[in-house]
Design an enzyme around this catalytic site. Structure first.
Site, PDB file in Angstrom:
ATOM      1  N   ASP A  49       4.032  -5.537  -8.094  1.00 45.64           N
ATOM      2  CA  ASP A  49       2.909  -5.720  -9.024  1.00 45.64           C
ATOM      3  C   ASP A  49       2.981  -4.781 -10.226  1.00 45.64           C
ATOM      4  OD1 ASP A  49       1.733  -7.728  -7.587  1.00 45.64           O
ATOM      5  OD2 ASP A  49       0.203  -6.475  -6.652  1.00 45.64           O
ATOM      6  N   LYS A  98      -6.595  -4.698 -10.792  1.00 46.51           N
ATOM      7  CA  LYS A  98      -6.363  -6.121 -11.117  1.00 46.51           C
ATOM      8  C   LYS A  98      -7.015  -7.009 -10.068  1.00 46.51           C
ATOM      9  CE  LYS A  98      -3.428  -7.534  -7.805  1.00 46.51           C
ATOM     10  NZ  LYS A  98      -3.428  -8.262  -6.732  1.00 46.51           N
TER      11      LYS A  98
HETATM   12  O1  C5P Z   1       7.010  -4.898  -3.764  1.00 45.79           O
HETATM   13  P1  C5P Z   1       6.014  -4.260  -2.869  1.00 45.79           P
HETATM   14  O2  C5P Z   1       6.490  -2.958  -2.299  1.00 45.79           O
HETATM   15  O3  C5P Z   1       4.664  -4.140  -3.483  1.00 45.79           O
HETATM   16  O4  C5P Z   1       5.824  -5.248  -1.634  1.00 45.79           O
HETATM   17  C1  C5P Z   1       5.240  -4.851  -0.413  1.00 45.79           C
HETATM   18  C2  C5P Z   1       5.625  -5.835   0.684  1.00 45.79           C
HETATM   19  O5  C5P Z   1       5.029  -7.113   0.436  1.00 45.79           O
HETATM   20  C3  C5P Z   1       7.108  -6.114   0.762  1.00 45.79           C
HETATM   21  O6  C5P Z   1       7.756  -5.197   1.606  1.00 45.79           O
HETATM   22  C4  C5P Z   1       7.142  -7.511   1.346  1.00 45.79           C
HETATM   23  O7  C5P Z   1       6.939  -7.486   2.744  1.00 45.79           O
HETATM   24  C5  C5P Z   1       5.906  -8.161   0.748  1.00 45.79           C
HETATM   25  N1  C5P Z   1       6.176  -8.965  -0.469  1.00 45.79           N
HETATM   26  C6  C5P Z   1       6.846 -10.186  -0.348  1.00 45.79           C
HETATM   27  N2  C5P Z   1       7.049 -10.926  -1.479  1.00 45.79           N
HETATM   28  C7  C5P Z   1       6.622 -10.520  -2.686  1.00 45.79           C
HETATM   29  C8  C5P Z   1       5.933  -9.286  -2.822  1.00 45.79           C
HETATM   30  C9  C5P Z   1       5.732  -8.535  -1.677  1.00 45.79           C
HETATM   31  O8  C5P Z   1       7.236 -10.596   0.742  1.00 45.79           O
HETATM   32  N3  C5P Z   1       6.821 -11.287  -3.751  1.00 45.79           N
END
Ligand code: C5P
Length: 286
Positions: A138, A11
């Site tokens: 995502d 993406k």
């Molecule tokens: O959800 P995911 O594991 O992909 O997110 C990775 C990191 O990115 C999270 O631990 C957080 O620090 C940050 N994040 C965030 N806000 C979001 C998505 C991700 O702070 N909406």
């Protein structure tokens, strides 16, 4: 033995805005996403036995529950009690890792879609997206794909009118980025600019590729370290010089991409960039 092959497209962020920090430690975001033809391929095989066995063409990837593909399978099992005996996941990676192009999230989404089909679970895309939200922010978008608006933590996904078909040149510069660190950088900073998300939605509704290209914008570019930011700027300038209608960074980077309405110009740009960048790709929008 049952087997299925599924594709996991990368993406790009046409826009990425961060609206603030949430009580749960995540950030409230608003972003327009687009799938492209650079894809990983996954083969899922259910056979007698138990457990999940993951194999991949990239030696350095974790092969346990830290890999989002395996994590997605475990979550699906928890949510549905599905029994697949022994699950072999063969992951053929083409999307660069830690690049801001959702490679891992897309692999997870492909496992959810693939197992749903392979085992005839009958879950809707919405149900799969909900399970995917537990794997990563995502993943719900990746379950759906195409052109979409993602809000909340990233898990509130609304389909949008498709981006008019175009060619994409993507380049991942050779420096690492840390997603949690970049989010933390944003907390201490008052952003100077935000994307014109409404304008982007209008341009998409009008099928206006030039309007979309003018509005590409990612707030994370502003919080990159100066040297990395200069590198991103340089790549964007190069892509624009080669005839891109617009250029931006995707996700928390470091991948930079340009949109082209001419295949020829995209091929020329790719030809110029390829010799100097290990991770350069020519793709088209899906
Ligand atoms: O959800 P995911 O594991 O992909 O997110 C990775 C990191 O990115 C999270 O631990 C957080 O620090 C940050 N994040 C965030 N806000 C979001 C998505 C991700 O702070 N909406």
């Amino acid at each position: 033995m049952l087997t299925i092959t599924v594709e996991a497209p990368a993406k790009l962020n046409l826009t990425l805005d961060v609206l603030g920090r949430r009580e749960d430690g995540y950030h409230e975001i608003k972003m327009v996403m687009q799938s492209v033809s650079l894809t990983d391929k996954l083969t899922l095989t259910s056979e007698p036995g138990e457990g999940i066995v993951l194999s991949t063409n990239l030696g350095f990837l974790p092969l346990d529950g830290r890999n989002l593909a395996a994590s997605a399978a475990l979550r699906l099992k928890e949510a549905t009690g599905a029994d697949w005996g022994r699950l072999a996941i063969r992951l053929e990676k083409h999307i660069p890792v830690c690049a801001g192009t959702a490679g891992g999230s897309s692999d997870a989404a492909a496992v959810l879609r693939g197992l749903n089909q392979l085992l005839g679970l009958g879950l809707s895309r919405e149900e799969l997206a909900k399970i995917g939200a537990g794997v990563g922010s995502d993943v719900p978008y990746c379950v759906l794909g195409g052109t979409a608006l993602a809000r909340g933590r990233g898990e509130e996904v609304t389909p949008l009118p498709p981006l008019p078909h175009c060619w994409v040149v993507m380049v991942k510069p050779a420096f690492p980025v840390s997603t949690p660190e970049l989010f933390a950088q944003l907390d201490g900073k008052k952003l100077r600019c935000h994307p014109d998300t409404e304008g982007m939605l209008e341009a998409l509704a009008a099928g206006d590729l030039a309007g979309v290209s003018r509005r590409l914008f990612n707030v994370f570019e502003e919080v990159l370290e100066p040297r990395k930011r200069e590198r991103v700027e340089e790549l964007k300038r190069q892509l624009l010089h080669q005839g891109a209608l617009g250029a931006s960074m995707s996700g928390t980077g470091p991948t930079v991409f340009g949109l082209f309405d001419s295949r020829e110009r995209a091929e020329e740009a790719y030809g110029e960039l390829r010799p100097r960048h290990r991770d350069a790709f020519l793709a088209e929008t899906l």
